[in-house]
Design an enzyme around this catalytic site. Structure first.
Site, PDB file in Angstrom:
ATOM      1  CE  LYS A  36     -13.904  -4.403   2.232  1.00 17.84           C
ATOM      2  NZ  LYS A  36     -12.774  -4.733   3.111  1.00 17.84           N
ATOM      3  CE  LYS A  52      -6.093  -8.769  -0.975  1.00 18.07           C
ATOM      4  NZ  LYS A  52      -5.751  -8.250   0.356  1.00 18.07           N
ATOM      5  CE  LYS A  83      -4.464  -1.601   1.560  1.00 21.53           C
ATOM      6  NZ  LYS A  83      -5.564  -1.495   2.515  1.00 21.53           N
TER       7      LYS A  83
HETATM    8  P1  TYM Z   1     -10.467  -6.727   5.024  1.00 26.95           P
HETATM    9  O1  TYM Z   1     -11.481  -5.700   5.315  1.00 26.95           O
HETATM   10  O2  TYM Z   1      -9.501  -6.463   3.916  1.00 26.95           O
HETATM   11  O3  TYM Z   1     -11.153  -8.113   4.711  1.00 26.95           O
HETATM   12  C1  TYM Z   1     -12.111  -8.714   5.587  1.00 26.95           C
HETATM   13  C2  TYM Z   1     -11.942 -10.218   5.578  1.00 26.95           C
HETATM   14  O4  TYM Z   1     -12.065 -10.726   4.237  1.00 26.95           O
HETATM   15  C3  TYM Z   1     -10.916 -11.497   3.905  1.00 26.95           C
HETATM   16  N1  TYM Z   1     -10.613 -11.302   2.483  1.00 26.95           N
HETATM   17  C4  TYM Z   1     -10.459 -12.295   1.606  1.00 26.95           C
HETATM   18  N2  TYM Z   1     -10.540 -13.626   1.742  1.00 26.95           N
HETATM   19  C5  TYM Z   1     -10.343 -14.378   0.635  1.00 26.95           C
HETATM   20  N3  TYM Z   1     -10.086 -13.844  -0.598  1.00 26.95           N
HETATM   21  C6  TYM Z   1     -10.000 -12.510  -0.774  1.00 26.95           C
HETATM   22  N4  TYM Z   1      -9.762 -12.006  -1.968  1.00 26.95           N
HETATM   23  C7  TYM Z   1     -10.192 -11.670   0.362  1.00 26.95           C
HETATM   24  N5  TYM Z   1     -10.176 -10.318   0.541  1.00 26.95           N
HETATM   25  C8  TYM Z   1     -10.435 -10.121   1.847  1.00 26.95           C
HETATM   26  C9  TYM Z   1      -9.803 -10.950   4.779  1.00 26.95           C
HETATM   27  O5  TYM Z   1      -8.766 -11.896   4.958  1.00 26.95           O
HETATM   28  C10 TYM Z   1     -10.544 -10.643   6.052  1.00 26.95           C
HETATM   29  O6  TYM Z   1     -10.659 -11.799   6.850  1.00 26.95           O
HETATM   30  N6  TYM Z   1      -7.073  -5.973   8.612  1.00 26.95           N
HETATM   31  C11 TYM Z   1      -8.352  -6.602   8.316  1.00 26.95           C
HETATM   32  C12 TYM Z   1      -9.468  -6.166   9.221  1.00 26.95           C
HETATM   33  C13 TYM Z   1      -9.146  -6.307  10.669  1.00 26.95           C
HETATM   34  C14 TYM Z   1      -9.092  -7.524  11.417  1.00 26.95           C
HETATM   35  C15 TYM Z   1      -8.779  -7.128  12.751  1.00 26.95           C
HETATM   36  C16 TYM Z   1      -9.271  -8.860  11.088  1.00 26.95           C
HETATM   37  C17 TYM Z   1      -8.876  -5.305  11.527  1.00 26.95           C
HETATM   38  N7  TYM Z   1      -8.666  -5.778  12.784  1.00 26.95           N
HETATM   39  C18 TYM Z   1      -8.645  -8.082  13.757  1.00 26.95           C
HETATM   40  C19 TYM Z   1      -9.131  -9.809  12.106  1.00 26.95           C
HETATM   41  C20 TYM Z   1      -8.818  -9.409  13.423  1.00 26.95           C
HETATM   42  C21 TYM Z   1      -8.746  -6.233   6.904  1.00 26.95           C
HETATM   43  O7  TYM Z   1      -8.351  -5.214   6.363  1.00 26.95           O
HETATM   44  O8  TYM Z   1      -9.661  -7.086   6.337  1.00 26.95           O
END
Ligand code: TYM
Length: 330
Positions: A196, A193, A110
């Site tokens: 969003k 990947k 990023k």
């Molecule tokens: P985020 O918002 O990017 O994504 C939310 C969840 O979706 C999963 N994910 C995917 N799984 C499979 N294939 C994909 N292409 C894909 N894109 C997203 C992510 O692995 C995630 O589980 N940092 C985290 C949010 C967060 C968090 C936490 C998670 C903040 N604090 C504490 C767990 C525990 C994030 O940006 O996820």
């Protein structure tokens, strides 16, 4: 066993989020104590529009409920309403190491070539994520593959804190990464990947996409000219084909091998319409519930507020113990 996970409320809930993580959240809430939250504080790590953040936080909450998260069973809240997250992050900043954070691939991706211009929040993001998990002494964190490195960091922070201050405060959280689609790839590039933030909307399926949009995106999805093989090994080197098979398997709740048993010998001309139909059937009820739920933002706010109250009570003993361990007078 205590389960916790979060999602950033920027953009739409997409198929990668759903198949990689949310589907597992929904299942786990029947089996254990669960907390799920909108990681709105995390959204500050990238340039953002405040009014849009407010709206997408409510919408993401509606989307999670539509996907099956039941606020009666799980504690559902937005992070900003529980100040203990930001407090614990500061307490953990003394334990986290610059070198650890500098190795995070998400930060490298990023910040790109402009590392000097990246925000402190982007750099420190994984410490806030560690605080999210450790605050509730969560033992299991259901996420997609891309979050594994952040959770390993949370374990390192927990272990060093416990060790440095001679306490047994934080259990080491286990990432829970399971299913056929732990890493859903872009429909336009089998090596990127699904995300969003991809500028191409055709690269992902949003949980809000209309039936005909889903059909069209799958029709246009990158694939190849070969037939589907009868064994998984035959998908080697065929990133796009492999991705579409995994998506089918996860959406149908079957193993990828079972997809091949059904479609071996057939080309994408036959497989894509079957996949599109499956996704349309699977996503339609979620989208319909989402559209109904998002109308009532007062009701969503009320749910999030009461979830936050519960979460704050659960967080308090751990936060107090962390202050004490550090010798801070309060
Ligand atoms: P985020 O918002 O990017 O994504 C939310 C969840 O979706 C999963 N994910 C995917 N799984 C499979 N294939 C994909 N292409 C894909 N894109 C997203 C992510 O692995 C995630 O589980 N940092 C985290 C949010 C967060 C968090 C936490 C998670 C903040 N604090 C504490 C767990 C525990 C994030 O940006 O996820």
């Amino acid at each position: 066993m205590r389960v916790l996970s979060g999602i950033q409320p920027t953009g739409n809930l997409h198929l990668g989020n759903y198949l990689g993580a949310i589907k597992n959240w929904v299942r786990m809430q029947d089996e254990c104590e669960c907390l799920f939250f909108l990681a709105d504080l995390h959204a500050l790590s990238m340039p953002h529009n405040p009014a849009q953040l407010t709206q997408s936080t409510r919408e993401m909450a509606a989307a999670l409920i539509a996907a099956g998260i039941d606020p009666g069973k799980s504690t559902l809240f937005n992070q900003a309403r529980v100040p203990a997250h930001a407090e614990l992050q500061w307490l953990l900043n003394g334990t986290a190491r610059m070198g650890w954070l500098g190795r995070m691939t998400q930060f490298k991706d990023k910040s790109g070539k402009n590392r000097e211009g990246a925000s402190i929040a982007l750099f420190a993001y994984p410490v806030l994520q560690a605080a999210d998990v450790l605050l509730y002494r969560a033992t299991h964190v259901p996420v997609g593959e891309d979050q594994k490195q952040h959770l390993e960091l949370a374990r390192d922070i927990a272990a060093k804190f416990n060790n440095d201050y001679g306490v047994d405060l934080f259990p080491l959280p286990e990432p829970y990464i399971t299913g056929a689609a732990t890493r859903v790839m872009s429909l336009r590039d089998g090596n990127a990947k699904m995300s969003k933030s991809d500028p191409s909307d055709g690269s992902r399926i949003n949980m809000t996409d209309a039936d005909d949009v889903i059909v069209q995106k799958i029709r246009k999805a990158k694939s190849d000219a070969d037939a589907l093989p009868s064994e998984l090994a035959g998908l080697g080197g065929r990133a796009e084909a492999h991705n579409l098979v995994n998506i089918y398997a996860a959406a149908a709740d079957i193993e990828p091998q079972a997809v091949l048993d059904q479609f071996a010998g057939q080309g994408f001309g036959a497989f894509k319409p079957a996949l599109a139909e499956l996704l349309v059937e699977r996503l339609r009820p979620i989208r319909d519930r989402f559209i109904a739920l998002k109308q009532d933002s007062a009701a969503i706010d009320q749910l999030l507020r009461s979830g936050a109250e519960k979460a704050a009570n659960m967080a308090k003993p751990t936060l107090d113990a962390a202050y004490r361990a550090l010798g801070l007078l309060r």
